[in-house]
Scaffold this active site. Sequence first.
Site, PDB file in Angstrom:
ATOM      1  N   GLU A  41       0.836  -1.211   0.000  1.00 23.29           N
ATOM      2  CA  GLU A  41       0.000   0.000   0.000  1.00 23.29           C
ATOM      3  C   GLU A  41       0.871   1.260   0.000  1.00 23.29           C
ATOM      4  OE1 GLU A  41      -2.901  -0.360  -0.797  1.00 23.29           O
ATOM      5  OE2 GLU A  41      -3.278  -2.447  -0.281  1.00 23.29           O
TER       6      GLU A  41
ATOM      7  N   ASP B 162       3.297  -4.635  -5.598  1.00 24.74           N
ATOM      8  CA  ASP B 162       3.748  -5.926  -5.046  1.00 24.74           C
ATOM      9  C   ASP B 162       5.271  -5.991  -4.982  1.00 24.74           C
ATOM     10  OD1 ASP B 162       1.304  -7.095  -4.550  1.00 24.74           O
ATOM     11  OD2 ASP B 162       1.267  -8.307  -6.372  1.00 24.74           O
TER      12      ASP B 162
END
Length: 630
Positions: free
Chosen positions: A479, A542
């Site tokens: 995030e 990611d």
Amino acid sequence: MVRLQDDFYEAINGKWAETAVIPNDKPVTGGFINLHDEIEDLMLTTTDKWLKGEEVPEDCVLQNFVKYHRLTADYEKREDLGIAPALPLIEEYKNLRSFADFTEKMAELELAGKPTGLPFGIAPDFMDAKTNVLWAGEPGTILPDTTYYAEDHPQKEELLALWRKSDTDVLRKFDFSDEEITDLLDKAEALDARVAQIVLSNEDKSEYFKLYHPYEFKEFAALVPTLPLESFFTRIIGQVPDKIIVENPRFWEVAQEFYCEENWEYLKATLILSAVGSVASYLTDEIRVLVGAYGRALSGTPEAHNKEKAAFYLAEGPFNQALGLWYAGEKFSPAAKADVEQKIATMIEVYKERLAANDWLTEETKRQAIVKLEVIKPYIGYPEKLPERYYDKVIDENKSLLENAQFLKELSIKHSWSRWNQPVDDSEWGMPAHMVNAYYDPQQNKIVFPAAILQAPFYSLEQTSSENYGGIGAVIAHEISHAFDTNGASFDENGSLKNWWTEEDYAAFQEKTQKVVELFEGQDSYGAKVNGKLTVSENVADLGGLAAALEAAKREETYSAEEFFTSWARIWRLKGRTEYMQLLASVDVHGPAKLRVNLQVPNFAEFFETFAVTENDSMWRKPEERIVIW
């Protein structure tokens, strides 16, 4: 037996997949879904007691939820009433005589939360993220993406036929004749085919910093002279706005061809279908099941939710934040909250150090990146309080389910429009605390982690630190990485659209992200091809998340690379229905779960060292082909 060195995801999750069963009312099962199912069971068991008057919370908002839930769960009464509660709304649309008649009433329809076919809304201004402004979106399409409308798309005709069958079955329950049904669906499908030619694809919309096209309001209104937009917005927000942000100018440049008397019969057909769809879930159980048939066909899901689940989810919608606060109070301990806060602080510090040590950015850009990082706001577990509007959601048990649902819609639409030209409320959460998910908001530069995701397999005080870093640590850093992905990189520390890069640095960034696009482009997922551009922002996040979480894990005395990578593979375990997984390949900005593991871990030397992967193994990647961005 599959070797770790040849297929890491399969070696970790293969045995689980052999026995994992996808519930008949769901398209997938796996790490996220298993956790969701546990929470679903808890909520159903608890709210069933509340329905019986047992252990009902003293909180007035939850007491109104229980009243509403009693109405959604009273299938006997819903059967007795049949379609009668919905007929006035449907008649209202059938009785619209002309486009002029519609434009006279469209503000009234909008304020009542009834279908208008007008894609306007309120959201932060990209150039001034602290203020909410007026936006113009675009209509949706029947098929999941514009790519499905290509003449050679293998599912186009099949899915349109399924849509027609589903809507035919529903409309028959509302006493439309077969002739009327054919006419409505022919017109709606014809209009949809035209719309699909000019609206954006999911790939287009995935680069949302490109969706910012500000117009002076008078200039915008002149594009659609057939719509009385000045009087419409005067009624809706109290005055004529000075500007509007347009997502897709291509649509609005020809919008008067859709919003006009000549197109009225086509627009009216779509509005009637929308009106039926807007009320169908509140009527008989048979209609509720029929109205979901097309969606289930898209995802390959064999069965609808049972009555109990359907009643809960219908009642939950308007009260989800209140239920989330109850859940967090029951399941999220202060000790877990404190520990996660510490982990987020650690991840931000690690990220800061990695940025400072970055070898491909100039000092100027690094400084700006660190400024942005240092003011990221973490939101953990649950919001501090319920939004005030929840206390206005007072249910009248003497009225029907549909009447109460209409009241709640009116409250929601009133709140939505009241935000125009007001400061953005950054205390509001976009997810309830019992949702298994997390997000980064580029307009508010904040990261949000609901309580539901802050438990095993992502996180547990009982798991090792390396397992937690491979789970929630990588999710947290994922995030944070969204602040610096292909979308987030265009917004500054205040959430405003601003170029804070040097030209040279941004070119280097694009070169690196293009490698991520190429890594995923064309990969197979259940027979569908992955779109590298559609999924690039999530794949970059990611990659950054794994890199930062791995470095944080290494700082612990108990560090284990094996536990770290295994935990990452485990949280992405997923077993899905073929139709659903193929659908995701077309519409989802996230890469397929298996590829989020197998294409990401070979970017790290520690993976090869830990699992003794060599150039003779399928998981091998040459050092010069490994990608590190953040």
